[in-house]
Design an enzyme around this catalytic site. Structure first.
Site, mmCIF file in Angstrom:
data_model
loop_
_atom_site.group_PDB
_atom_site.id
_atom_site.type_symbol
_atom_site.label_atom_id
_atom_site.label_comp_id
_atom_site.label_asym_id
_atom_site.label_seq_id
_atom_site.Cartn_x
_atom_site.Cartn_y
_atom_site.Cartn_z
ATOM 1 N N LYS A 89 0.803 -1.227 0.000
ATOM 2 C CA LYS A 89 0.000 0.000 0.000
ATOM 3 C C LYS A 89 0.833 1.273 0.000
ATOM 4 C CE LYS A 89 -4.429 -1.559 1.660
ATOM 5 N NZ LYS A 89 -4.245 -3.012 1.930
ATOM 6 N N GLU A 111 -10.073 7.107 3.726
ATOM 7 C CA GLU A 111 -10.973 6.232 4.473
ATOM 8 C C GLU A 111 -10.242 4.917 4.668
ATOM 9 O OE1 GLU A 111 -11.230 6.162 1.141
ATOM 10 O OE2 GLU A 111 -11.053 3.981 0.978
ATOM 11 N N SER A 377 1.689 -9.951 -0.926
ATOM 12 C CA SER A 377 1.321 -8.536 -0.779
ATOM 13 C C SER A 377 1.661 -7.929 0.571
ATOM 14 C CB SER A 377 -0.177 -8.364 -1.061
ATOM 15 O OG SER A 377 -0.947 -9.206 -0.224
HETATM 16 C C1 LIG Z 1 -5.102 -4.052 1.572
HETATM 17 C C2 LIG Z 1 -4.399 -5.323 1.304
HETATM 18 C C3 LIG Z 1 -4.793 -6.189 0.263
HETATM 19 C C4 LIG Z 1 -5.996 -5.938 -0.603
HETATM 20 O O1 LIG Z 1 -5.967 -4.782 -1.344
HETATM 21 P P1 LIG Z 1 -5.729 -4.787 -2.932
HETATM 22 O O2 LIG Z 1 -6.067 -3.400 -3.332
HETATM 23 O O3 LIG Z 1 -6.647 -5.813 -3.508
HETATM 24 O O4 LIG Z 1 -4.319 -5.135 -3.159
HETATM 25 C C5 LIG Z 1 -4.050 -7.330 0.029
HETATM 26 N N1 LIG Z 1 -2.982 -7.649 0.798
HETATM 27 C C6 LIG Z 1 -2.589 -6.867 1.816
HETATM 28 C C7 LIG Z 1 -1.408 -7.281 2.623
HETATM 29 C C8 LIG Z 1 -3.282 -5.684 2.109
HETATM 30 O O5 LIG Z 1 -2.872 -4.912 3.134
#
Ligand SMILES: *Cc1c(COP(=O)(O)O)cnc(C)c1O
Length: 393
Positions: A89, A111, A377
């Site tokens: 993010k 938000e 992610s």
């Molecule tokens: C917020 C988040 C997601 C989901 O958000 P996307 O916009 O779909 O990437 C996925 N993995 C993690 C670790 C997150 O913090």
């Protein structure tokens, strides 16, 4: 440019800017300026320096040998979990804060549901010395106390949304109301590839650094910049859009998106939008959306807060419809098992969101010589309590 946004903000049938008229000047200011700003040399220089020196990029592309042996194939993990603040993010919030500065904005709003995007936003506001207000549902404030504490520590003001179900949707309404009242000095940082045009395109471009690096790193490691598969989880879809972006036109690369099935797609406790959704409008764009027959948004459910979203970004609705990306889903249980496996085999505790992507390996009928890139992610520190609660040892 088949999979790119068109000049009206659409990906095929999806996207656009369905916003109240009062918001038009704010969104129009962004739309008119974003491309020129983000492709300027000075922006690119500052963006890339911060990604490198502050966020810690490039993140490694790691050949997970024991996981690969377990599934009898070659699995590379793109380590977005090693970014500052623990997930992808930050790539987007760094991009948007630099854009806001160049538009002369002195105040940021956002938000947040689980608080991850709120933390990433509060982080870059502290970095730049800019005022930060984060709207969060009252229920989420209770559920996500550690992230609320983080935001406050970073100097942000966390404002509870007390209407409706007191969750993400209500926080979004509050943020939009705030933006209407502060059109001159405020930029609204949206945290995924959702919202009215140009947000989905802008966030995709900021996150596309992920696939840019994968290409370069794979080429170095294997001699070929294209893997057989790229696998990523989808909440709103920003980490997936970033991981897929530079491969969209190489049709030989199979792109796999994993949604959260929750307790099962037929249980009424799910967030598998592509299975359960229909076209509709959410957060200012036309996309696939979980809704009742009379168009009320269905409350989504997933064990992972980041995937607990009733829509997907419009780019994904288009990639689904064209068949360029294959959408599958994984249940809470499948994600937990995949998460435990990564802990034991590789010494990496993945975010529960990312564990959904890992769960895809149970489905893939590996022949033995494929190259699979899984976008990890985020890290699982935030999910320790959930992992421990379900651990039956
Ligand atoms: C917020 C988040 C997601 C989901 O958000 P996307 O916009 O779909 O990437 C996925 N993995 C993690 C670790 C997150 O913090």
């Amino acid at each position: 440019m088949k999979y790119q946004v068109d000049e009206n903000g659409y990906y095929g049938d999806f996207g656009g800017a369905y916003i109240p008229e009062m918001l038009y000047p704010n969104v129009e200011e962004l739309r008119k300026n974003y491309l020129e700003i983000i492709y300027s040399n000075s922006f690119q220089k500052e963006f890339n320096e911060l990604l490198r020196d502050y966020a810690g990029r490039p993140t490694p592309l790691y050949l997970a040998k024991r996981l690969s042996a377990h599934y009898r194939t070659n699995i590379y993990l793109k380590r977005e979990d090693l970014n500052h603040t623990g997930a992808h993010k930050i790539n987007n919030t760094i991009g948007q804060i630099l854009l806001a500065k160049r538009l002369g904005k002195t105040r940021i709003i956002a938000e947040t549901g689980a608080g991850q995007h709120g933390v990433a936003t509060a982080t870059v506001c502290a970095l730049m010395g800019i005022e930060c207000v984060v709207y969060m549902g009252e229920v989420d404030i209770e559920r996500q106390a550690p992230n609320v504490a983080r935001m406050k520590l970073l100097g942000a003001k966390v404002v509870p949304a007390t209407c409706g179900s007191k969750t993400l949707k209500d926080a979004t309404n509050e943020a939009i109301r705030d933006w209407i009242n502060h059109p001159e000095d405020t930029h609204y940082i949206i945290g995924s590839v959702v919202g009215p045009h140009p947000y989905p395109d802008m966030v995709t471009k900021f996150q596309s650094v992920i696939s840019e690096e994968i290409k370069r790193q794979l080429k170095e490691k294997t001699g070929n910049e294209n893997p057989d598969y790229i696998v990523a989880c989808v909440g709103g879809g920003s980490n997936a859009a970033g991981a897929f972006f530079h491969f969209l036109h190489d049709e030989k690369v199979k792109l796999i998106a994993i949604e959260a099935a929750g307790k099962g797609v037929d249980t009424g406790h799910s967030a598998a939008t592509m299975v359960l959704g229909k076209p509709g409008i959410i957060h200012g764009s036309k996309t696939m959306l979980m809704q009742t027959d009379d168009g009320q948004i269905t409350e989504p459910y997933s064990i992972s807060a980041g995937l607990d979203y009733p829509g997907v970004g419009p780019i994904h609705a288009h990639l689904f419809e064209t068949g360029r990306v294959i959408f599958v889903n994984a249940t809470d249980e499948e994600a937990l098992s995949a998460g435990y496996l990564l802990c034991k085999l590789e010494g990496i505790i993945p975010a529960l969101e990312s564990a959904h992507a890992l769960a895809y390996m149970e489905r893939l009928k590996a022949k033995g010589n494929e190259v699979v890139v899984i976008n990890l992610s985020g890290r699982g520190d935030k999910d320790l309590a959930t992992y421990i609660k379900h651990m039956d040892i």
